[in-house]
Enzyme design. Sequence first.
Site, PDB file in Angstrom:
ATOM      1  N   GLY A   1     -94.745  31.549  64.878  1.00 53.93           N
ATOM      2  CA  GLY A   1     -93.364  31.299  64.453  1.00 53.93           C
ATOM      3  C   GLY A   1     -92.341  32.252  65.045  1.00 53.93           C
TER       4      GLY A   1
ATOM      5  CB  CYS B   1     -87.092  31.585  64.531  1.00 49.63           C
ATOM      6  SG  CYS B   1     -86.254  30.356  63.540  1.00 49.63           S
TER       7      CYS B   1
ATOM      8  CB  ALA C   1     -67.848  42.003  63.282  1.00 49.84           C
TER       9      ALA C   1
ATOM     10  CB  ILE D   1     -77.502  39.846  62.965  1.00 47.62           C
ATOM     11  CG1 ILE D   1     -78.430  38.901  63.734  1.00 47.62           C
ATOM     12  CG2 ILE D   1     -78.313  40.823  62.100  1.00 47.62           C
ATOM     13  CD1 ILE D   1     -79.489  39.578  64.576  1.00 47.62           C
TER      14      ILE D   1
ATOM     15  CD  GLU E   1     -67.152  43.573  67.028  1.00 47.57           C
ATOM     16  OE1 GLU E   1     -68.227  43.269  66.504  1.00 47.57           O
ATOM     17  OE2 GLU E   1     -66.988  43.624  68.270  1.00 47.57           O
TER      18      GLU E   1
ATOM     19  CB  VAL F   1     -71.057  53.671  65.794  1.00 44.27           C
ATOM     20  CG1 VAL F   1     -72.024  54.705  65.256  1.00 44.27           C
ATOM     21  CG2 VAL F   1     -70.464  52.840  64.654  1.00 44.27           C
TER      22      VAL F   1
ATOM     23  CB  ALA G   1     -84.381  28.789  66.363  1.00 42.43           C
TER      24      ALA G   1
ATOM     25  CG  HIS H   1     -63.901   8.608  48.811  1.00 40.68           C
ATOM     26  ND1 HIS H   1     -63.099   9.678  49.152  1.00 40.68           N
ATOM     27  CD2 HIS H   1     -63.599   8.271  47.529  1.00 40.68           C
ATOM     28  CE1 HIS H   1     -62.318   9.973  48.115  1.00 40.68           C
ATOM     29  NE2 HIS H   1     -62.607   9.138  47.122  1.00 40.68           N
TER      30      HIS H   1
HETATM   31  P1  FAD Z   1     -89.101  34.551  69.598  1.00 42.82           P
HETATM   32  O1  FAD Z   1     -88.868  33.765  68.372  1.00 42.82           O
HETATM   33  O2  FAD Z   1     -88.590  35.937  69.654  1.00 42.82           O
HETATM   34  O3  FAD Z   1     -90.687  34.543  69.814  1.00 42.82           O
HETATM   35  C1  FAD Z   1     -91.299  35.281  70.809  1.00 42.82           C
HETATM   36  C2  FAD Z   1     -92.704  35.602  70.369  1.00 42.82           C
HETATM   37  O4  FAD Z   1     -93.400  36.133  71.484  1.00 42.82           O
HETATM   38  C3  FAD Z   1     -92.787  36.676  69.298  1.00 42.82           C
HETATM   39  O5  FAD Z   1     -93.540  36.198  68.204  1.00 42.82           O
HETATM   40  C4  FAD Z   1     -93.484  37.863  69.970  1.00 42.82           C
HETATM   41  O6  FAD Z   1     -94.375  38.539  69.099  1.00 42.82           O
HETATM   42  C5  FAD Z   1     -94.270  37.159  71.060  1.00 42.82           C
HETATM   43  N1  FAD Z   1     -94.540  37.973  72.237  1.00 42.82           N
HETATM   44  C6  FAD Z   1     -93.643  38.664  72.999  1.00 42.82           C
HETATM   45  N2  FAD Z   1     -94.254  39.239  74.055  1.00 42.82           N
HETATM   46  C7  FAD Z   1     -95.564  38.899  73.953  1.00 42.82           C
HETATM   47  C8  FAD Z   1     -96.703  39.178  74.747  1.00 42.82           C
HETATM   48  N3  FAD Z   1     -96.604  39.873  75.869  1.00 42.82           N
HETATM   49  N4  FAD Z   1     -97.895  38.695  74.340  1.00 42.82           N
HETATM   50  C9  FAD Z   1     -98.016  37.961  73.208  1.00 42.82           C
HETATM   51  N5  FAD Z   1     -96.965  37.643  72.434  1.00 42.82           N
HETATM   52  C10 FAD Z   1     -95.772  38.110  72.803  1.00 42.82           C
HETATM   53  N6  FAD Z   1     -81.396  31.271  65.450  1.00 42.82           N
HETATM   54  C11 FAD Z   1     -80.969  30.089  64.953  1.00 42.82           C
HETATM   55  O7  FAD Z   1     -80.917  29.102  65.692  1.00 42.82           O
HETATM   56  N7  FAD Z   1     -80.586  29.975  63.646  1.00 42.82           N
HETATM   57  C12 FAD Z   1     -80.609  31.010  62.805  1.00 42.82           C
HETATM   58  O8  FAD Z   1     -80.264  30.867  61.626  1.00 42.82           O
HETATM   59  C13 FAD Z   1     -81.047  32.270  63.301  1.00 42.82           C
HETATM   60  N8  FAD Z   1     -81.090  33.339  62.489  1.00 42.82           N
HETATM   61  C14 FAD Z   1     -81.541  34.532  62.984  1.00 42.82           C
HETATM   62  C15 FAD Z   1     -81.550  35.632  62.124  1.00 42.82           C
HETATM   63  C16 FAD Z   1     -81.998  36.862  62.583  1.00 42.82           C
HETATM   64  C17 FAD Z   1     -82.006  38.039  61.644  1.00 42.82           C
HETATM   65  C18 FAD Z   1     -82.460  36.977  63.930  1.00 42.82           C
HETATM   66  C19 FAD Z   1     -82.981  38.292  64.440  1.00 42.82           C
HETATM   67  C20 FAD Z   1     -82.436  35.896  64.781  1.00 42.82           C
HETATM   68  C21 FAD Z   1     -81.968  34.668  64.319  1.00 42.82           C
HETATM   69  N9  FAD Z   1     -81.904  33.546  65.149  1.00 42.82           N
HETATM   70  C22 FAD Z   1     -81.445  32.357  64.655  1.00 42.82           C
HETATM   71  C23 FAD Z   1     -82.319  33.609  66.562  1.00 42.82           C
HETATM   72  C24 FAD Z   1     -83.731  33.036  66.734  1.00 42.82           C
HETATM   73  O9  FAD Z   1     -84.631  33.757  65.911  1.00 42.82           O
HETATM   74  C25 FAD Z   1     -84.156  33.154  68.209  1.00 42.82           C
HETATM   75  O10 FAD Z   1     -83.183  32.570  69.033  1.00 42.82           O
HETATM   76  C26 FAD Z   1     -85.478  32.439  68.420  1.00 42.82           C
HETATM   77  O11 FAD Z   1     -86.478  32.985  67.606  1.00 42.82           O
HETATM   78  C27 FAD Z   1     -85.895  32.537  69.897  1.00 42.82           C
HETATM   79  O12 FAD Z   1     -87.116  31.890  70.066  1.00 42.82           O
HETATM   80  P2  FAD Z   1     -88.125  32.330  71.228  1.00 42.82           P
HETATM   81  O13 FAD Z   1     -89.323  31.443  71.064  1.00 42.82           O
HETATM   82  O14 FAD Z   1     -87.437  32.369  72.526  1.00 42.82           O
HETATM   83  O15 FAD Z   1     -88.530  33.836  70.897  1.00 42.82           O
HETATM   84  P1  NAI Z   2     -73.939  39.108  68.352  1.00 40.56           P
HETATM   85  O1  NAI Z   2     -73.904  39.066  69.815  1.00 40.56           O
HETATM   86  O2  NAI Z   2     -73.743  37.862  67.580  1.00 40.56           O
HETATM   87  O3  NAI Z   2     -72.859  40.129  67.806  1.00 40.56           O
HETATM   88  C1  NAI Z   2     -72.879  41.481  68.168  1.00 40.56           C
HETATM   89  C2  NAI Z   2     -71.539  42.088  67.811  1.00 40.56           C
HETATM   90  O4  NAI Z   2     -71.635  43.479  67.995  1.00 40.56           O
HETATM   91  C3  NAI Z   2     -70.388  41.580  68.677  1.00 40.56           C
HETATM   92  O5  NAI Z   2     -69.299  41.276  67.867  1.00 40.56           O
HETATM   93  C4  NAI Z   2     -70.125  42.766  69.602  1.00 40.56           C
HETATM   94  O6  NAI Z   2     -68.782  42.823  70.034  1.00 40.56           O
HETATM   95  C5  NAI Z   2     -70.464  43.923  68.697  1.00 40.56           C
HETATM   96  N1  NAI Z   2     -70.810  45.161  69.383  1.00 40.56           N
HETATM   97  C6  NAI Z   2     -71.484  45.310  70.551  1.00 40.56           C
HETATM   98  N2  NAI Z   2     -71.618  46.623  70.838  1.00 40.56           N
HETATM   99  C7  NAI Z   2     -71.031  47.315  69.819  1.00 40.56           C
HETATM  100  C8  NAI Z   2     -70.858  48.684  69.538  1.00 40.56           C
HETATM  101  N3  NAI Z   2     -71.335  49.622  70.324  1.00 40.56           N
HETATM  102  N4  NAI Z   2     -70.217  49.033  68.398  1.00 40.56           N
HETATM  103  C9  NAI Z   2     -69.730  48.084  67.548  1.00 40.56           C
HETATM  104  N5  NAI Z   2     -69.864  46.753  67.784  1.00 40.56           N
HETATM  105  C10 NAI Z   2     -70.516  46.383  68.895  1.00 40.56           C
HETATM  106  O7  NAI Z   2     -75.332  39.804  67.997  1.00 40.56           O
HETATM  107  P2  NAI Z   2     -76.152  39.897  66.658  1.00 40.56           P
HETATM  108  O8  NAI Z   2     -75.283  39.717  65.472  1.00 40.56           O
HETATM  109  O9  NAI Z   2     -76.961  41.133  66.781  1.00 40.56           O
HETATM  110  O10 NAI Z   2     -77.108  38.645  66.778  1.00 40.56           O
HETATM  111  C11 NAI Z   2     -77.931  38.458  67.917  1.00 40.56           C
HETATM  112  C12 NAI Z   2     -78.162  37.024  68.148  1.00 40.56           C
HETATM  113  O11 NAI Z   2     -79.055  36.489  67.177  1.00 40.56           O
HETATM  114  C13 NAI Z   2     -76.922  36.165  68.008  1.00 40.56           C
HETATM  115  O12 NAI Z   2     -76.167  36.177  69.188  1.00 40.56           O
HETATM  116  C14 NAI Z   2     -77.491  34.833  67.762  1.00 40.56           C
HETATM  117  O13 NAI Z   2     -77.797  34.240  68.994  1.00 40.56           O
HETATM  118  C15 NAI Z   2     -78.781  35.121  66.988  1.00 40.56           C
HETATM  119  N6  NAI Z   2     -78.587  34.836  65.559  1.00 40.56           N
HETATM  120  C16 NAI Z   2     -78.233  33.586  65.175  1.00 40.56           C
HETATM  121  C17 NAI Z   2     -78.020  33.289  63.863  1.00 40.56           C
HETATM  122  C18 NAI Z   2     -77.587  31.922  63.495  1.00 40.56           C
HETATM  123  O14 NAI Z   2     -77.687  31.036  64.322  1.00 40.56           O
HETATM  124  N7  NAI Z   2     -77.090  31.707  62.285  1.00 40.56           N
HETATM  125  C19 NAI Z   2     -78.188  34.293  62.815  1.00 40.56           C
HETATM  126  C20 NAI Z   2     -78.517  35.594  63.332  1.00 40.56           C
HETATM  127  C21 NAI Z   2     -78.733  35.818  64.644  1.00 40.56           C
END
Ligand code: FAD
Ligand code: NAI
Length: 465
Positions: free
Chosen positions: A39, A42, A181, A184, A203, A237, A320, A444
């Site tokens: 998984g 994500c 901001a 995440i 931010e 920061v 994802a 509606h």
């Molecule tokens: P990943 O999900 O990162 O999976 C990669 C996998 O590869 C991992 O399990 C890792 O362990 C494995 N791996 C890496 N290197 C190796 C290796 N060499 N050998 C074996 N295994 C390895 N996206 C959304 O669309 N909606 C959301 O609501 C959302 N919320 C998020 C909330 C948070 C807090 C975070 C951090 C991310 C969120 N995202 C969200 C982003 C989403 O999680 C990612 O875009 C998505 O998981 C990317 O999928 P991926 O398969 O490319 O990589």
């Molecule tokens: P982000 O790219 O969304 O936001 C990072 C923020 O940090 C930006 O506003 C940027 O200007 C700011 N920033 C960068 N450097 C800084 C610094 N030195 N000091 C202060 N602010 C700074 O990245 P985030 O929130 O970490 O999320 C990463 C990715 O994860 C997202 O881009 C998104 O693709 C994915 N994600 C998606 C979600 C969803 O679909 N609901 C939920 C959470 C994550």
Amino acid sequence: MAQYDVIIIGGGPGGYNAAIRAGQLGLKAAVVEKRGTLGGTCLNVGCMPSKALLHASELFEAAGGEFATLGIKVKPELDLAQMMKQKADSVGQLTKGIEFLFKKNKVDWVKGFGRIAGAGKVEVTAEDGQVSTLEAKNIVIATGSEPAGLPGVSVDNKRIVDSTGALSLPEVPKSLVVIGAGIIGLELGSVWRRLGADVTVVEFLDRITPGMDGETAKTFQRALTKQGMKFKLGAKVTGAKAGKSDVALTVEPVAGGEPETLKADYVLLAIGRRPYTEGLGLESVGITPDKRGFIETDHFKTSAPGVWAIGDAIHGPMLAHKAEEDAVACIELIAGKAGHVDYDLVPSVVYTAPEVAWVGKTEEQLKDAGVAYKVGKFPFVANSRAKINHETEGFAKVIADARTDEILGVHIIGPQAGEMIGEYCVAMAFKAASEDIARICHPHPTRSEAGRQAAMGVEGWTMQA
Ligand code: FAD
Ligand code: NAI
């Protein structure tokens, strides 16, 4: 030596969807995953646990406030351990679900760390140190991403946490400083604010959520501020010192000026993510990632024959559903079919309250590109369902080409915006004009009528406002 048609390194939304599609198409596929569960980010530490906490914390806050407006009197009491447990239970069920799908589609899950060891070879190091080598006609890199670091701020996941730490804090902080901001920072900042923390977001830019339509972002910031979230924009920061029970942060205005010290119980660093390709053996097949760590691809093909890459490890939104689109298209190309992804139509959703969802272009992008456009906007305060539910914050906005009326972008801020945006993904994929939406009957009373009224507004015949 085990032989495969496709070996996928990484079992996240990119990797597991690629594997399942490969199985469906009759390809012999294996996924190498180093984490103990499938998984990826994500399901384990991203989309799913964050949405579990967003849902629970939103209800907790509503129980302490909005419920009374509806005539429901309760005194909510937080059981953080149970909130975390239900999150973990749901995550466990979801990751097990992927295991089931692997079995159903005859996909092998090879547990361990994968390293490309030359053309067509993947070396897997299991947890106990045992090394095995697999062979495949195609290797798909789906290794995802990791949180980006900031010099001077070292994440210990105790007091200074990244998103993974912020999903499992042992207590509700009295104060939390979020650096960044972005999505995440605002989603997880919202969770802890709702549960009682005093949250300040620092931010770098002079706006929140870069990439979001500017007018929508301003409305969003106003809504979050009204809820009690504090913002320090245009601030950077420069250092963070963790003590036993708090953290001292040095913050400077980006434009120059006196630094100040902020103190907080916990700090969440959320300034973006970067591709994860550490130890992957890219050099063994001659792949060099770009300066930001992304693997460069052309229709998922890397510069090395037989090596493909998808998801967060390549360019495009780190989402994802984008990784999933990449996965299906990449495997279909491997299978000799016509895989394709329209990156203009990848929607974004911020799952805060109000939610923000959009697809297509922002006004700023269209201005920069010199495209003439028209806008129709409809506030939820004039939508009957929103009114009845006392959820009138926000609006729906439809942007259409001034010449052809084709919908170029849709931006919605308000409850369930994420559920509403799907309609516009479909409409835009079929090249709909705003008039198409305006002339299609919507149920509606629903919030979806606000989207239709916004579409009517493009030609100035909005009826309910
Ligand atoms: P990943 O999900 O990162 O999976 C990669 C996998 O590869 C991992 O399990 C890792 O362990 C494995 N791996 C890496 N290197 C190796 C290796 N060499 N050998 C074996 N295994 C390895 N996206 C959304 O669309 N909606 C959301 O609501 C959302 N919320 C998020 C909330 C948070 C807090 C975070 C951090 C991310 C969120 N995202 C969200 C982003 C989403 O999680 C990612 O875009 C998505 O998981 C990317 O999928 P991926 O398969 O490319 O990589
Ligand atoms: P982000 O790219 O969304 O936001 C990072 C923020 O940090 C930006 O506003 C940027 O200007 C700011 N920033 C960068 N450097 C800084 C610094 N030195 N000091 C202060 N602010 C700074 O990245 P985030 O929130 O970490 O999320 C990463 C990715 O994860 C997202 O881009 C998104 O693709 C994915 N994600 C998606 C979600 C969803 O679909 N609901 C939920 C959470 C994550």
